[in-house]
Design a protein around this motif. Structure first.
Motif, PDB file in Angstrom:
ATOM      1  N   SER A  79       6.928 -20.094 -50.238  1.00 26.48           N
ATOM      2  CA  SER A  79       7.079 -18.833 -50.964  1.00 26.48           C
ATOM      3  C   SER A  79       6.842 -17.614 -50.069  1.00 26.48           C
ATOM      4  O   SER A  79       7.200 -16.494 -50.434  1.00 26.48           O
ATOM      5  N   LEU A  80       6.253 -17.837 -48.885  1.00 22.03           N
ATOM      6  CA  LEU A  80       5.962 -16.739 -47.964  1.00 22.03           C
ATOM      7  C   LEU A  80       6.894 -16.715 -46.752  1.00 22.03           C
ATOM      8  O   LEU A  80       6.693 -15.915 -45.836  1.00 22.03           O
ATOM      9  N   VAL A  81       7.912 -17.574 -46.740  1.00 22.32           N
ATOM     10  CA  VAL A  81       8.732 -17.712 -45.529  1.00 22.32           C
ATOM     11  C   VAL A  81       9.475 -16.421 -45.186  1.00 22.32           C
ATOM     12  O   VAL A  81       9.584 -16.046 -44.007  1.00 22.32           O
ATOM     13  N   PRO A 114      -8.673  -7.139 -43.520  1.00 26.98           N
ATOM     14  CA  PRO A 114      -7.723  -7.478 -44.588  1.00 26.98           C
ATOM     15  C   PRO A 114      -7.219  -8.913 -44.502  1.00 26.98           C
ATOM     16  O   PRO A 114      -7.016  -9.451 -43.413  1.00 26.98           O
ATOM     17  N   MET A 115      -7.023  -9.510 -45.678  1.00 28.11           N
ATOM     18  CA  MET A 115      -6.439 -10.845 -45.789  1.00 28.11           C
ATOM     19  C   MET A 115      -5.229 -10.767 -46.704  1.00 28.11           C
ATOM     20  O   MET A 115      -5.066  -9.803 -47.450  1.00 28.11           O
ATOM     21  N   ILE A 116      -4.390 -11.802 -46.669  1.00 37.43           N
ATOM     22  CA  ILE A 116      -3.216 -11.877 -47.537  1.00 37.43           C
ATOM     23  C   ILE A 116      -3.574 -12.720 -48.754  1.00 37.43           C
ATOM     24  O   ILE A 116      -3.852 -13.916 -48.629  1.00 37.43           O
ATOM     25  N   GLY A 117      -3.570 -12.098 -49.918  1.00 39.63           N
ATOM     26  CA  GLY A 117      -3.979 -12.795 -51.135  1.00 39.63           C
ATOM     27  C   GLY A 117      -3.107 -13.982 -51.477  1.00 39.63           C
ATOM     28  O   GLY A 117      -3.576 -14.965 -52.054  1.00 39.63           O
ATOM     29  N   GLU A 118      -1.822 -13.935 -51.131  1.00 40.12           N
ATOM     30  CA  GLU A 118      -0.882 -14.999 -51.486  1.00 40.12           C
ATOM     31  C   GLU A 118      -0.972 -16.213 -50.564  1.00 40.12           C
ATOM     32  O   GLU A 118      -0.353 -17.244 -50.838  1.00 40.12           O
ATOM     33  N   SER A 119      -1.726 -16.119 -49.483  1.00 40.11           N
ATOM     34  CA  SER A 119      -1.883 -17.249 -48.562  1.00 40.11           C
ATOM     35  C   SER A 119      -2.905 -18.240 -49.119  1.00 40.11           C
ATOM     36  O   SER A 119      -3.951 -17.829 -49.621  1.00 40.11           O
ATOM     37  N   PRO A 120      -2.636 -19.556 -49.021  1.00 36.36           N
ATOM     38  CA  PRO A 120      -3.586 -20.539 -49.554  1.00 36.36           C
ATOM     39  C   PRO A 120      -4.863 -20.659 -48.729  1.00 36.36           C
ATOM     40  O   PRO A 120      -5.895 -21.077 -49.241  1.00 36.36           O
ATOM     41  N   VAL A 121      -4.789 -20.295 -47.443  1.00 37.79           N
ATOM     42  CA  VAL A 121      -5.957 -20.367 -46.556  1.00 37.79           C
ATOM     43  C   VAL A 121      -5.980 -19.145 -45.650  1.00 37.79           C
ATOM     44  O   VAL A 121      -4.990 -18.846 -44.975  1.00 37.79           O
ATOM     45  N   SER A 122      -7.106 -18.445 -45.642  1.00 35.17           N
ATOM     46  CA  SER A 122      -7.285 -17.285 -44.764  1.00 35.17           C
ATOM     47  C   SER A 122      -8.533 -17.515 -43.916  1.00 35.17           C
ATOM     48  O   SER A 122      -9.624 -17.736 -44.451  1.00 35.17           O
ATOM     49  N   ILE A 123      -8.361 -17.460 -42.590  1.00 37.20           N
ATOM     50  CA  ILE A 123      -9.436 -17.776 -41.647  1.00 37.20           C
ATOM     51  C   ILE A 123      -9.866 -16.493 -40.937  1.00 37.20           C
ATOM     52  O   ILE A 123      -9.101 -15.921 -40.150  1.00 37.20           O
TER      53      ILE A 123
END
Length: 260
Positions: A79-81, A114-123
């Protein structure tokens, strides 16, 4: 050992380690947030947890990360491609990528990065060292925090990463991950090849979710059907009673007329 019957052509020296992650790296401060897509990233140490990204100094995100010392590696999915590709070819100097791709900005509790809310994993990463290697400079970093999407947690608290539809990058193309072929250590299991069953935890997780939803829907349908049957039965019984009453009343009237 097999005899060498395979022919190979000598190719020019270059980076051919594919597939690789197609990660969206977010960075910036409280005033601005940017995203840059990177392929040169990965694990360099387990304990302590360490990772890296390699960037060209000409990239807009380079100075943002160098100044703040923090960045976030966001894993990407099907969905993020489109957003993944967009953030790799457009510059943050000219456009707000979060706004352009309709992505949600979430801030790390400790760093404000900042992180991307739509990402399943944020490191969330803290730069430890910058190595100037050549065309790219490597940001070696410590992993500070990891954020995951709660919807991929099962009842036992296990995180099903492979159920998130992760993507990878290979030789110019974005690819989805294919069928699971085995689990770690399966090649030395003391079972016959025919008896080896691949542990498809993530697929089972998805299947169970669908199964649970189907079961719930089936139960709800059954309840509705049972209620409808009871209602119909009750109405039918009421009609029968009324019919019997009417019939009894008619017979009583006829008998009385005969007596008279």
């Amino acid at each position: 050992m097999k005899k060498n019957k395979i022919q190979k052509t000598k190719w020019k020296a270059g980076n051919m380690v594919y597939p690789i992650p197609a990660a969206m790296v977010s960075c910036g401060d409280s005033e601005r947030a940017n995203i840059v897509t990177v392929g040169w990233t990965g694990t360099i140490c387990t304990n302590p947890p360490m990772t890296y990204i390699s960037l060209r100094p000409s990239r807009f995100s380079y100075d943002l990360i160098k100044t703040s010392g923090y960045f976030v590696i966001n894993l990407t999915t099907k969905s993020l491609v489109r957003a993944t590709d967009f953030c790799g070819v457009k510059s943050g100097r000219d456009i707000d990528k979060f706004q352009a791709m309709d992505l949600t900005v979430i801030r790390d509790e400790d760093t404000g990065c900042p992180m991307i809310g739509e990402s399943p994993v944020s490191i969330v990463c803290k730069t430890k060292e910058i190595r100037e290697l050549g065309s790219h400079h490597m940001f070696i970093a410590d992993v500070m925090n990891v954020y995951i999407d709660e919807k991929y947690l099962d009842e036992k608290g296990k995180f099903h990463l492979n159920a998130t539809d992760l993507i990878a990058y290979s030789h110019g193309s974005y690819l989805s991950l294919g069928e699971e072929l085995g689990s770690f250590g399966y090649s030395i299991c003391k079972t016959n090849k025919k008896d080896i069953k691949i542990q498809k935890g993530s697929k089972s997780f998805q299947a169970n979710k669908i199964k649970d939803e189907s079961t719930d829907n089936h139960k709800n349908r059954n309840k509705s059907q049972q209620k409808a049957k009871k209602k119909y039965k009750a109405e039918s019984n009421t009609k029968k009673v009324e019919t019997l009453k009417n019939t009894f009343s008619k017979k009583t009237v006829i008998r009385q007329k005969k007596k008279n």
